[in-house]
Design an enzyme around this catalytic site. Structure first.
Site, PDB file in Angstrom:
ATOM      1  N   HIS A  27      42.335  51.645  23.771  1.00  0.00           N
ATOM      2  CA  HIS A  27      43.711  51.930  23.365  1.00  0.00           C
ATOM      3  C   HIS A  27      44.673  52.005  24.551  1.00  0.00           C
ATOM      4  O   HIS A  27      45.883  52.147  24.338  1.00  0.00           O
ATOM      5  CB  HIS A  27      43.765  53.233  22.560  1.00  0.00           C
ATOM      6  N   GLU A  76      38.458  47.708  13.778  1.00  0.00           N
ATOM      7  CA  GLU A  76      37.985  48.665  14.787  1.00  0.00           C
ATOM      8  C   GLU A  76      36.669  49.312  14.386  1.00  0.00           C
ATOM      9  O   GLU A  76      35.758  49.462  15.224  1.00  0.00           O
ATOM     10  CB  GLU A  76      39.057  49.727  15.031  1.00  0.00           C
TER      11      GLU A  76
END
Length: 287
Positions: A178, A145
């Site tokens: 997310h 990420e």
């Protein structure tokens, strides 16, 4: 509108589109494997490890394609990605100290409950590295990420806007990414409204963390700075304020005071501990 202005808008649009493409590709890479197994199943985790590893390898080529000559005149591609030796030691230590300070309250709870003793046990670390869920949460997720959403996206965004705007704009894509957990929650049996509320909460705190992480990246000019902060945050998790009531009254007072003290110290130390001078950073920030 002059040709230069038009070119600037076009280049900016391409950079933003590249960031959106990276976001979609990263999330899509998690779902290329058709399976009815949960996200915590070893088979699912291994496949996703492979997918995000491929994304990590391909993302820099997209940056290389869309980064401008003007940006490269300030530093080579490796510097823009946060890969450099100068200032790397403070980049590994200072952000960790800063982030631990923010978590002073939760760390106090761990100390009072005796959880800290586990960290001195070699078997704790050995068993943790054998647990794929732990490895995903503590290592692979932060690594992939931060590489895609910070090291590869921020240099592209800074071509369009100033560093501080990029710090707050880029993490919105990180937060939106997310939302894919919503489908997994519904798959696990949660109702749509419940899954939406959970995902919205995740969007808010991941966007806030993303802004902090991007700030570390831009100020230090190092990929490792947001990486260590992300690993630490994933280890600690979101503070469980409800657990405070389980401690004796005097300990509750200490915990609450340390929550407030930690936040205050973090605000006070944020700029000094991320001063670009400490990290020999001349890329994105004028010192």
């Amino acid at each position: 509108m002059s040709l230069n202005d038009w070119f600037g808008i076009s280049q900016c649009s391409l950079s933003v589109c590249a960031c959106i493409f990276l976001t979609i590709s990263y999330v899509a890479s998690l779902y290329v494997w058709r399976s009815s197994l949960s996200r915590d199943h070893p088979s699912t985790i291994k496949r996703r490890f492979f997918s995000v590893s491929v994304m990590m390898l391909l993302a820099p080529f997209l940056v290389q394609y869309f980064i401008t000559e003007e940006s490269l005149s300030k530093g080579d591609l490796y510097e823009h990605l946060g890969l450099r030796w100068s200032g790397i030691i403070p980049a590994m230590i200072s952000p960790l100290i800063l982030t631990a300070t923010l978590f002073l309250g939760p760390l106090t709870m761990q100390f009072l409950s005796g959880i800290w003793k586990l960290y001195a046990e070699p078997m704790y670390w050995l068993s943790s590295w054998q647990d794929l869920v732990w490895v995903r949460n503590h290592f692979m997720a932060p690594l992939s990420e931060e590489w895609v959403f910070r090291a590869c996206m921020i240099p592209l965004l800074i071509q369009c806007v100033d560093p501080m705007t990029a710090v707050f704009a880029g993490p919105l894509l990180f937060g939106i990414a997310h939302f894919h957990h919503m489908f997994e929650q519904m798959k696990a049996g949660f109702e749509f409204k419940t899954a939406l509320m959970i995902s919205t909460f995740q969007f808010m705190y991941t966007s806030l963390f993303g802004a902090y992480s991007a700030y570390l990246f831009v100020r230090t000019g190092h990929f490792v700075a947001p990486l260590v902060a992300h690993m630490f945050c994933n280890h600690m998790g979101f503070p469980n304020f409800a657990e405070i009531s389980e401690f004796p009254p005097l300990q509750r007072v200490l915990i609450v005071c340390n929550f407030l003290l930690g936040f205050g110290l973090w605000c006070f130390m944020l700029n000094p501990l991320t001063s670009p001078d400490i990290y020999d950073n001349r890329l994105h920030w004028e010192t």
